[in-house]
Design a protein around this motif. Sequence first.
Motif, PDB file in Angstrom:
ATOM      1  N   LEU A 135      -7.610   1.717   5.577  1.00 40.32           N
ATOM      2  CA  LEU A 135      -7.359   1.330   4.192  1.00 40.32           C
ATOM      3  C   LEU A 135      -7.983  -0.015   3.873  1.00 40.32           C
ATOM      4  O   LEU A 135      -8.445  -0.255   2.775  1.00 40.32           O
ATOM      5  CB  LEU A 135      -5.844   1.231   3.922  1.00 40.32           C
ATOM      6  CG  LEU A 135      -5.066   2.522   4.006  1.00 40.32           C
ATOM      7  CD1 LEU A 135      -3.592   2.229   3.763  1.00 40.32           C
ATOM      8  CD2 LEU A 135      -5.568   3.529   3.015  1.00 40.32           C
ATOM      9  N   ASP A 136      -7.969  -0.929   4.847  1.00 37.31           N
ATOM     10  CA  ASP A 136      -8.444  -2.279   4.596  1.00 37.31           C
ATOM     11  C   ASP A 136      -9.016  -2.867   5.878  1.00 37.31           C
ATOM     12  O   ASP A 136      -8.431  -2.737   6.948  1.00 37.31           O
ATOM     13  CB  ASP A 136      -7.276  -3.157   4.116  1.00 37.31           C
ATOM     14  CG  ASP A 136      -7.734  -4.509   3.606  1.00 37.31           C
ATOM     15  OD1 ASP A 136      -8.905  -4.650   3.223  1.00 37.31           O
ATOM     16  OD2 ASP A 136      -6.903  -5.431   3.601  1.00 37.31           O
ATOM     17  N   LEU A 193       0.843  -1.193   0.000  1.00 38.70           N
ATOM     18  CA  LEU A 193       0.000   0.000   0.000  1.00 38.70           C
ATOM     19  C   LEU A 193       0.882   1.247   0.000  1.00 38.70           C
ATOM     20  O   LEU A 193       0.697   2.168   0.799  1.00 38.70           O
ATOM     21  CB  LEU A 193      -0.929  -0.028   1.223  1.00 38.70           C
ATOM     22  CG  LEU A 193      -1.871  -1.233   1.291  1.00 38.70           C
ATOM     23  CD1 LEU A 193      -2.467  -1.378   2.673  1.00 38.70           C
ATOM     24  CD2 LEU A 193      -2.964  -1.098   0.247  1.00 38.70           C
ATOM     25  N   THR A 212       2.001   2.617   6.857  1.00 39.51           N
ATOM     26  CA  THR A 212       0.835   1.793   7.122  1.00 39.51           C
ATOM     27  C   THR A 212       1.043   1.000   8.409  1.00 39.51           C
ATOM     28  O   THR A 212       2.162   0.627   8.741  1.00 39.51           O
ATOM     29  CB  THR A 212       0.570   0.817   5.962  1.00 39.51           C
ATOM     30  OG1 THR A 212       1.761   0.081   5.685  1.00 39.51           O
ATOM     31  CG2 THR A 212       0.136   1.554   4.715  1.00 39.51           C
ATOM     32  N   SER A 232      -0.048   4.916   0.522  1.00 39.01           N
ATOM     33  CA  SER A 232      -0.605   5.369   1.794  1.00 39.01           C
ATOM     34  C   SER A 232       0.331   5.134   2.970  1.00 39.01           C
ATOM     35  O   SER A 232      -0.094   4.977   4.106  1.00 39.01           O
ATOM     36  CB  SER A 232      -1.922   4.634   2.070  1.00 39.01           C
ATOM     37  OG  SER A 232      -2.853   4.935   1.066  1.00 39.01           O
ATOM     38  N   GLU A 233       1.614   5.076   2.702  1.00 38.65           N
ATOM     39  CA  GLU A 233       2.589   4.855   3.773  1.00 38.65           C
ATOM     40  C   GLU A 233       2.688   6.078   4.663  1.00 38.65           C
ATOM     41  O   GLU A 233       2.432   7.180   4.212  1.00 38.65           O
ATOM     42  CB  GLU A 233       3.970   4.545   3.178  1.00 38.65           C
ATOM     43  CG  GLU A 233       4.054   3.220   2.484  1.00 38.65           C
ATOM     44  CD  GLU A 233       3.992   2.020   3.406  1.00 38.65           C
ATOM     45  OE1 GLU A 233       4.068   2.199   4.637  1.00 38.65           O
ATOM     46  OE2 GLU A 233       3.865   0.910   2.905  1.00 38.65           O
ATOM     47  N   GLY A 264      -3.748   3.770   7.106  1.00 37.14           N
ATOM     48  CA  GLY A 264      -2.767   4.381   6.223  1.00 37.14           C
ATOM     49  C   GLY A 264      -2.474   5.820   6.592  1.00 37.14           C
ATOM     50  O   GLY A 264      -3.240   6.461   7.314  1.00 37.14           O
TER      51      GLY A 264
END
Length: 130
Positions: free
Chosen positions: A121-122, A75, A81, A78-79, A95
């Motif tokens: 993010l997830d 990812l 993370t 979006s670091e 993120g």
Amino acid sequence: MAKMSLDDLRKLRDDKKGDLRKREADGKEIQVIVGMGTCGIAAGAKQTLDAFIAGLDEHKLVDSCLVRQTGCMGLCHSEPTVEIIAPGMPPVIYGNVDTAVVKDIIQKHLIGKELLSGCILDRPAIDIIK
């Protein structure tokens, strides 16, 4: 190098024991996993990791939380993370986690058991979450 007194040696020993306790996985039910791939490090993951360690010390969560490092989570956009795995909650990847977000994660997610929806993010699909 100056000589150390017996009290200095005892303090050093206690500090090092505390550092080792932070790394032990036994008995810790919460995992904080910081993405430390090259993309994460370039985006500030080292400061994020340090902020988690300091924040967990401050809130006396060292004995229940394990802070670990992992490589790239895929990812990169979006670091830094961070994945949080806590009992009774779905595993979540946050993120753009800077030091301010670390404080929110500790206060709201780890202590308050509440997801930070603006940073997620997830996570599992809504029909999987009980």
